[in-house]
Design a protein around this motif. Sequence first.
Motif, PDB file in Angstrom:
ATOM      1  N   SER A 241       0.850  -1.187   0.000  1.00  0.00           N
ATOM      2  CA  SER A 241       0.000   0.000   0.000  1.00  0.00           C
ATOM      3  C   SER A 241       0.888   1.239   0.000  1.00  0.00           C
ATOM      4  O   SER A 241       2.116   1.137  -0.062  1.00  0.00           O
ATOM      5  N   GLN A 242       0.283   2.421   0.086  1.00  0.00           N
ATOM      6  CA  GLN A 242       1.057   3.652  -0.017  1.00  0.00           C
ATOM      7  C   GLN A 242       2.016   3.822   1.158  1.00  0.00           C
ATOM      8  O   GLN A 242       3.127   4.323   0.997  1.00  0.00           O
ATOM      9  N   PHE A 243       1.605   3.435   2.338  1.00  0.00           N
ATOM     10  CA  PHE A 243       2.407   3.682   3.531  1.00  0.00           C
ATOM     11  C   PHE A 243       2.877   2.394   4.214  1.00  0.00           C
ATOM     12  O   PHE A 243       3.501   2.456   5.273  1.00  0.00           O
ATOM     13  N   ARG A 244       2.584   1.252   3.631  1.00  0.00           N
ATOM     14  CA  ARG A 244       2.900   0.011   4.334  1.00  0.00           C
ATOM     15  C   ARG A 244       3.088  -1.113   3.327  1.00  0.00           C
ATOM     16  O   ARG A 244       2.371  -1.194   2.328  1.00  0.00           O
ATOM     17  N   ALA A 245       4.073  -1.975   3.579  1.00  0.00           N
ATOM     18  CA  ALA A 245       4.329  -3.135   2.733  1.00  0.00           C
ATOM     19  C   ALA A 245       4.112  -4.398   3.546  1.00  0.00           C
ATOM     20  O   ALA A 245       4.726  -4.567   4.605  1.00  0.00           O
ATOM     21  N   ALA A 246       3.252  -5.265   3.080  1.00  0.00           N
ATOM     22  CA  ALA A 246       2.968  -6.528   3.769  1.00  0.00           C
ATOM     23  C   ALA A 246       3.950  -7.584   3.272  1.00  0.00           C
ATOM     24  O   ALA A 246       3.626  -8.410   2.410  1.00  0.00           O
ATOM     25  N   TYR A 247       5.153  -7.571   3.839  1.00  0.00           N
ATOM     26  CA  TYR A 247       6.195  -8.478   3.365  1.00  0.00           C
ATOM     27  C   TYR A 247       5.840  -9.934   3.617  1.00  0.00           C
ATOM     28  O   TYR A 247       6.236 -10.813   2.840  1.00  0.00           O
ATOM     29  N   HIS A 248       5.135 -10.209   4.691  1.00  0.00           N
ATOM     30  CA  HIS A 248       4.789 -11.602   4.974  1.00  0.00           C
ATOM     31  C   HIS A 248       3.819 -12.142   3.928  1.00  0.00           C
ATOM     32  O   HIS A 248       3.921 -13.298   3.507  1.00  0.00           O
ATOM     33  N   LEU A 249       2.881 -11.296   3.462  1.00  0.00           N
ATOM     34  CA  LEU A 249       1.948 -11.740   2.430  1.00  0.00           C
ATOM     35  C   LEU A 249       2.623 -11.786   1.061  1.00  0.00           C
ATOM     36  O   LEU A 249       2.330 -12.662   0.242  1.00  0.00           O
ATOM     37  N   MET A 250       3.520 -10.837   0.799  1.00  0.00           N
ATOM     38  CA  MET A 250       4.267 -10.883  -0.463  1.00  0.00           C
ATOM     39  C   MET A 250       5.121 -12.146  -0.543  1.00  0.00           C
ATOM     40  O   MET A 250       5.228 -12.769  -1.609  1.00  0.00           O
ATOM     41  N   SER A 251       5.726 -12.527   0.575  1.00  0.00           N
ATOM     42  CA  SER A 251       6.542 -13.742   0.590  1.00  0.00           C
ATOM     43  C   SER A 251       5.687 -14.982   0.363  1.00  0.00           C
ATOM     44  O   SER A 251       6.060 -15.881  -0.403  1.00  0.00           O
ATOM     45  N   ALA A 252       4.528 -15.028   1.011  1.00  0.00           N
ATOM     46  CA  ALA A 252       3.623 -16.165   0.802  1.00  0.00           C
ATOM     47  C   ALA A 252       3.145 -16.211  -0.642  1.00  0.00           C
ATOM     48  O   ALA A 252       3.080 -17.287  -1.262  1.00  0.00           O
TER      49      ALA A 252
END
Length: 282
Positions: A241-252
């Motif tokens: 998102s604009q202010f936050r990256a969901a690295y755990h979901l991107m990795s999954a």
Amino acid sequence: MFPTPIEKSPRSWQLTYQALLPIALIFWLAPLIAVAVFSIKPDVDFTQGNYWGVPSSFEGVANYGKVFLESDMPRYMLNSVFITVPTVIGAVALSCMAGFALGIYRFKGNLLIFFMFVAGNFVPFQILMVPVRDLTLDLGLYNTKTGLVLFHVAFQAGFCTLFMRNFIRQLPFPLIEAARVEGVAEWKIFWYVVLPLMKPAIAALSVLIFTFIWNDYFWAIVLTQGPDAQPVTAGITSFNSQFRAAYHLMSAGSIVAALPPVAMFFLMQKHFIAGLTLGAVK
């Protein structure tokens, strides 16, 4: 001229090789292992800077559940299937016919046409970004799966034709001559004589092209946008998102996206290796 096989090397070098091989393998797999570990971490580990430590809790089921049930990942995966499968079929089919024509028939300009196919492989694809994007806009194919399929088929045709033409040139030409003596039509020679002999090459090329197209990211973001046509490689970035990256979901999502080409390779491994090594040993 050639390196000495490890079996014939001194015992000291064999032991060194056996000791270094697992270490090199760990370094090579380190990025993949890191992504797999990230995919089971909770979001709080990233906000607290626990990137490489032991997960504070194992959230693999929750993370993968969100990827499949609370995002557009299934749609992106389906887009990748609708883009990759027609591309593989189209590129392999065209290359089989072009390779047959360039490998069997002797005509003026044969080598020139073949060199044009080969020359296309040396063009840096980045310089085609603007003209290809403008072309898809002019034809109304921008942000469509059809436009991406047509471009990939055209772009992969050079490598595929090079692969098939060289393979067909290694086939026994007396088989084709015998079929012509019997009065068999040329298209029947291709379909009933040459094509069955090309099965190992078709399998090997299909695995390669499937991997190339499925893992493509550059053209996925240049020619498509949004979940209507984007493949999974570009769709993974939707977890940001604009202010936050969901690295755990991107990795999954990355692990999920990597499974189809891996499964494709293991399913076609026997034919893939046979296609690459056919003709290497007399």
